[in-house]
Design a protein around this motif. Sequence first.
Motif, PDB file in Angstrom:
ATOM      1  N   ALA A 169      29.566  35.199  45.829  1.00 55.35           N
ATOM      2  CA  ALA A 169      29.700  36.128  44.710  1.00 55.35           C
ATOM      3  C   ALA A 169      28.504  36.052  43.775  1.00 55.35           C
ATOM      4  N   LEU A 188      32.110  45.246  41.237  1.00 56.17           N
ATOM      5  CA  LEU A 188      32.446  44.117  42.099  1.00 56.17           C
ATOM      6  C   LEU A 188      33.850  43.597  41.812  1.00 56.17           C
ATOM      7  N   TYR A 189      34.580  43.356  42.893  1.00 50.18           N
ATOM      8  CA  TYR A 189      35.901  42.728  42.835  1.00 50.18           C
ATOM      9  C   TYR A 189      35.921  41.565  43.825  1.00 50.18           C
ATOM     10  N   MET A 190      36.803  40.614  43.578  1.00 48.04           N
ATOM     11  CA  MET A 190      37.039  39.519  44.510  1.00 48.04           C
ATOM     12  C   MET A 190      38.322  39.797  45.267  1.00 48.04           C
ATOM     13  N   VAL A 213      37.381  34.642  38.802  1.00 47.29           N
ATOM     14  CA  VAL A 213      37.437  36.071  38.490  1.00 47.29           C
ATOM     15  C   VAL A 213      37.412  36.284  36.981  1.00 47.29           C
ATOM     16  N   ILE A 219      32.397  40.368  37.361  1.00 48.39           N
ATOM     17  CA  ILE A 219      33.499  40.702  38.267  1.00 48.39           C
ATOM     18  C   ILE A 219      34.503  41.569  37.515  1.00 48.39           C
ATOM     19  N   GLN A 249      39.838  43.623  32.650  1.00 49.20           N
ATOM     20  CA  GLN A 249      39.776  43.662  34.111  1.00 49.20           C
ATOM     21  C   GLN A 249      40.934  44.465  34.695  1.00 49.20           C
TER      22      GLN A 249
END
Length: 391
Positions: A169, A188-190, A213, A219, A249
């Motif tokens: 990441a 961007l996401y995890m 995160v 993120i 988020q």
Amino acid sequence: MLRRLSIIALTAALAASTVTPATAQGGKPVDHDKPLGAAYGALGANFNQNLDALDYRELRESHTGWVRGFFPMPATDEGDPAAHFAIRTITETAERGFDTILSLKFPYGGAHFPEPGSAAMAAELARLDKVLPAVLGKVDILTIGNEPFIESLPAERDERLNAFYETVARHVIDYRREHCGAGCRTTLYMGALNRLDLADRRTPAAERWMAFVRETPEIDGVDIHPHIPAPQNAQAFLDYILPRMRDDQTFLVTEFSLVWYWQRHLEDPVSDEFAGRYGFAPGTPVWQVIKAAIDEPFSRRQWDDFLASCPWFTSQAGFLRDQMRLYRGTGRLAVATYGFKQDDLMVKDFGPDKAPWLLNSVFAPYTVKSRGDGLSGRGYWLDDFRALQKR
């Protein structure tokens, strides 16, 4: 993250192709001006590894403006990743005006995670350096990982998993900053977390995953995959992730289904009424009827009659509507994508012990006869999928 096509750009896009989000959504353009991290609440089409099965006519028929698939990172060693069908298709789809999600899949189920600083990690990061130029600034969302807690050795679903994905990441974040700039289109996401409805999946490694995160400004959120045995189990995913995220988020749900519920009913007998109408022996188990449809696809009426004759299926007929209501009700859903099309892996060696992913699909090319001209047979979920598109 989401860009709004101007009238001029939309006109140009329509000139280039008759299939754009404007036509896909009944003449209304997709909203591309949402701010970064927006809780857009969209429902899109998930293709997983089968982006080569994408048909723009079927996207138009479903009214969706979002498409998701994944790219297996080892494929980078086979040639230019920009030429791989997954990346080629997702970027072409983006060029046509659709919103897009690409998940980077790191399949370590049969190998050890490389340690940060090792030669093996350097090789993995070198693969990223080949992939990222092909997708950054082109796709709307890049998800770092597909299903890390499944695509790994069970013994390494601990801090070793975290160290690997955090290294990846950070490399993606640095590359995006250096090569795509502050206004980069790609967020961007995890992802993605599985079976958070089970206590033994809420591990220290999952806690560290969510901490990373939350504590990483670049993120935008986390992806979840609620494949569940009962609709109410999805709430546990939200109860876990939402308190562990920053207020700004959002989350993705790039896969979700009742596959483990469907599987419990594969050996149930089909109804006598259906068996009598379509020439099956009394007491034929559900899985054998599905196998018959795979061997010789049913008409749409017969497939619909089969599903309608199964009380365990009809009792969950509102699953797609109910799940989207749940996710949207949080005010934090960025995008959910649902299984769009049956694929060959779903039907290979089908039997009573195989996960019946094929019952989830919006389009059913392997169990319902083609409508001609290459168009897939329609699955059960198409009407609800279309009705759930946001205008």
